[in-house]
Design a protein around this motif. Structure first.
Motif, PDB file in Angstrom:
ATOM      1  N   SER A  16     -19.485  51.255 -48.879  1.00 32.69           N
ATOM      2  CA  SER A  16     -20.796  50.805 -48.414  1.00 32.69           C
ATOM      3  C   SER A  16     -21.876  51.820 -48.790  1.00 32.69           C
ATOM      4  O   SER A  16     -21.667  53.035 -48.697  1.00 32.69           O
ATOM      5  CB  SER A  16     -20.797  50.618 -46.904  1.00 32.69           C
ATOM      6  N   LYS A  17     -23.024  51.311 -49.154  1.00 32.44           N
ATOM      7  CA  LYS A  17     -24.144  52.205 -49.467  1.00 32.44           C
ATOM      8  C   LYS A  17     -24.660  52.913 -48.214  1.00 32.44           C
ATOM      9  O   LYS A  17     -25.421  53.870 -48.309  1.00 32.44           O
ATOM     10  CB  LYS A  17     -25.263  51.429 -50.164  1.00 32.44           C
ATOM     11  N   TYR A  18     -24.230  52.469 -47.039  1.00 33.20           N
ATOM     12  CA  TYR A  18     -24.678  53.064 -45.777  1.00 33.20           C
ATOM     13  C   TYR A  18     -23.700  54.083 -45.202  1.00 33.20           C
ATOM     14  O   TYR A  18     -23.993  54.715 -44.186  1.00 33.20           O
ATOM     15  CB  TYR A  18     -24.921  51.971 -44.730  1.00 33.20           C
ATOM     16  N   LEU A  19     -22.541  54.268 -45.836  1.00 33.47           N
ATOM     17  CA  LEU A  19     -21.511  55.140 -45.275  1.00 33.47           C
ATOM     18  C   LEU A  19     -22.020  56.557 -45.022  1.00 33.47           C
ATOM     19  O   LEU A  19     -21.834  57.087 -43.927  1.00 33.47           O
ATOM     20  CB  LEU A  19     -20.270  55.175 -46.169  1.00 33.47           C
ATOM     21  N   ARG A  20     -22.671  57.156 -45.987  1.00 30.39           N
ATOM     22  CA  ARG A  20     -23.178  58.537 -45.810  1.00 30.39           C
ATOM     23  C   ARG A  20     -24.170  58.633 -44.662  1.00 30.39           C
ATOM     24  O   ARG A  20     -24.125  59.563 -43.865  1.00 30.39           O
ATOM     25  CB  ARG A  20     -23.845  59.025 -47.094  1.00 30.39           C
ATOM     26  N   GLU A  21     -25.079  57.656 -44.593  1.00 30.86           N
ATOM     27  CA  GLU A  21     -26.083  57.671 -43.525  1.00 30.86           C
ATOM     28  C   GLU A  21     -25.429  57.482 -42.153  1.00 30.86           C
ATOM     29  O   GLU A  21     -25.790  58.151 -41.187  1.00 30.86           O
ATOM     30  CB  GLU A  21     -27.129  56.585 -43.769  1.00 30.86           C
ATOM     31  N   VAL A  22     -24.458  56.597 -42.074  1.00 35.32           N
ATOM     32  CA  VAL A  22     -23.746  56.372 -40.813  1.00 35.32           C
ATOM     33  C   VAL A  22     -23.024  57.647 -40.382  1.00 35.32           C
ATOM     34  O   VAL A  22     -23.121  58.068 -39.223  1.00 35.32           O
ATOM     35  CB  VAL A  22     -22.759  55.186 -40.936  1.00 35.32           C
ATOM     36  N   ILE A  23     -22.325  58.296 -41.302  1.00 41.00           N
ATOM     37  CA  ILE A  23     -21.607  59.532 -40.969  1.00 41.00           C
ATOM     38  C   ILE A  23     -22.588  60.622 -40.550  1.00 41.00           C
ATOM     39  O   ILE A  23     -22.354  61.352 -39.592  1.00 41.00           O
ATOM     40  CB  ILE A  23     -20.705  59.983 -42.132  1.00 41.00           C
ATOM     41  N   ASN A  55     -27.694  52.336 -32.445  1.00 41.02           N
ATOM     42  CA  ASN A  55     -28.034  50.985 -32.893  1.00 41.02           C
ATOM     43  C   ASN A  55     -27.744  50.842 -34.391  1.00 41.02           C
ATOM     44  O   ASN A  55     -27.111  49.883 -34.825  1.00 41.02           O
ATOM     45  CB  ASN A  55     -29.502  50.711 -32.575  1.00 41.02           C
ATOM     46  N   PHE A  56     -28.195  51.801 -35.192  1.00 37.09           N
ATOM     47  CA  PHE A  56     -27.968  51.762 -36.636  1.00 37.09           C
ATOM     48  C   PHE A  56     -26.472  51.828 -36.953  1.00 37.09           C
ATOM     49  O   PHE A  56     -25.955  51.037 -37.751  1.00 37.09           O
ATOM     50  CB  PHE A  56     -28.716  52.908 -37.322  1.00 37.09           C
ATOM     51  N   ILE A  57     -25.777  52.781 -36.326  1.00 32.50           N
ATOM     52  CA  ILE A  57     -24.344  52.948 -36.565  1.00 32.50           C
ATOM     53  C   ILE A  57     -23.596  51.651 -36.240  1.00 32.50           C
ATOM     54  O   ILE A  57     -22.779  51.178 -37.026  1.00 32.50           O
ATOM     55  CB  ILE A  57     -23.776  54.110 -35.724  1.00 32.50           C
ATOM     56  N   PHE A  58     -23.892  51.078 -35.083  1.00 32.44           N
ATOM     57  CA  PHE A  58     -23.189  49.872 -34.665  1.00 32.44           C
ATOM     58  C   PHE A  58     -23.395  48.731 -35.654  1.00 32.44           C
ATOM     59  O   PHE A  58     -22.434  48.126 -36.118  1.00 32.44           O
ATOM     60  CB  PHE A  58     -23.639  49.432 -33.261  1.00 32.44           C
ATOM     61  N   TRP A  59     -24.648  48.429 -35.980  1.00 33.79           N
ATOM     62  CA  TRP A  59     -24.915  47.255 -36.820  1.00 33.79           C
ATOM     63  C   TRP A  59     -24.465  47.438 -38.264  1.00 33.79           C
ATOM     64  O   TRP A  59     -24.190  46.455 -38.952  1.00 33.79           O
ATOM     65  CB  TRP A  59     -26.383  46.851 -36.739  1.00 33.79           C
ATOM     66  N   ASP A  63     -19.065  44.990 -39.170  1.00 32.06           N
ATOM     67  CA  ASP A  63     -18.285  44.080 -40.010  1.00 32.06           C
ATOM     68  C   ASP A  63     -17.499  44.781 -41.113  1.00 32.06           C
ATOM     69  O   ASP A  63     -16.934  44.124 -41.985  1.00 32.06           O
ATOM     70  CB  ASP A  63     -19.202  43.010 -40.609  1.00 32.06           C
ATOM     71  N   TRP A  64     -17.453  46.112 -41.082  1.00 32.03           N
ATOM     72  CA  TRP A  64     -16.639  46.809 -42.057  1.00 32.03           C
ATOM     73  C   TRP A  64     -15.167  46.529 -41.778  1.00 32.03           C
ATOM     74  O   TRP A  64     -14.742  46.492 -40.613  1.00 32.03           O
ATOM     75  CB  TRP A  64     -16.901  48.305 -42.029  1.00 32.03           C
ATOM     76  N   LYS A  65     -14.407  46.334 -42.815  1.00 34.38           N
ATOM     77  CA  LYS A  65     -12.981  46.020 -42.690  1.00 34.38           C
ATOM     78  C   LYS A  65     -12.275  47.113 -41.888  1.00 34.38           C
ATOM     79  O   LYS A  65     -12.398  48.301 -42.187  1.00 34.38           O
ATOM     80  CB  LYS A  65     -12.351  45.895 -44.078  1.00 34.38           C
ATOM     81  N   GLY A  66     -11.573  46.684 -40.851  1.00 33.23           N
ATOM     82  CA  GLY A  66     -10.808  47.621 -40.027  1.00 33.23           C
ATOM     83  C   GLY A  66     -11.606  48.349 -38.970  1.00 33.23           C
ATOM     84  O   GLY A  66     -11.047  49.170 -38.247  1.00 33.23           O
ATOM     85  N   SER A  67     -12.902  48.078 -38.862  1.00 30.71           N
ATOM     86  CA  SER A  67     -13.687  48.778 -37.842  1.00 30.71           C
ATOM     87  C   SER A  67     -13.373  48.192 -36.464  1.00 30.71           C
ATOM     88  O   SER A  67     -13.103  47.003 -36.321  1.00 30.71           O
ATOM     89  CB  SER A  67     -15.186  48.675 -38.131  1.00 30.71           C
TER      90      SER A  67
END
Length: 129
Positions: A16-23, A55-59, A63-67
């Motif tokens: 996901s392009k958001y993985l780094r930001e989420v982490i 809020n950002f992390i959750f959304w 729907d990521w596989k295995g989350s």
């Protein structure tokens, strides 16, 4: 005394392009364990104070596989179950903010000095966050 509510979000590393930001946002919380399966464990109180990050992390991860999302030891994997918990936490946060605002208003009424009358809604929201 009301018991603390444990909330855990777990998600695997992915493309996901958001993985780094989420982490990066997860690292702002007290209990984050990075790895092949990343785990963010938190409480409602911490979520209330870091609402935008949660809020950002959750959304982004819902729907990521295995989350998964765990609430007081009960692990949920479906989109509907996870969002049900999210909206319950969001409603509790709103109820909490409203009670704080009412308390501030009652203080303003008891002490009608000018400095209390000048507190705006924006100021109250900053106090609550």
């Amino acid at each position: 005394m009301i018991p603390e509510r444990d909330i855990t979000i777990e998600f695997k590393n992915n493309r996901s392009k958001y993985l780094r930001e989420v982490i990066s946002l997860c690292k702002e919380f007290n209990e984050f364990s990075p790895g092949e399966v990343n785990s963010l464990r938190t409480t409602c109180d911490e979520i209330y104070s870091k609402w935008d990050q949660f809020n950002f992390i959750f959304w982004k991860t819902i729907d990521w596989k295995g989350s998964t999302l765990s609430y007081n030891g009960c692990t949920l994997g479906s989109h509907a179950d996870k969002t049900r918990i999210f909206y319950a936490v969001q409603q509790n946060r709103l109820d909490h903010l409203c009670s704080v605002i009412e308390e501030i208003r009652s203080i303003r009424m008891k002490y009608p000095a000018k400095q209390f009358k000048d507190i705006s809604t924006k100021d109250i929201m900053q106090i609550c966050n």
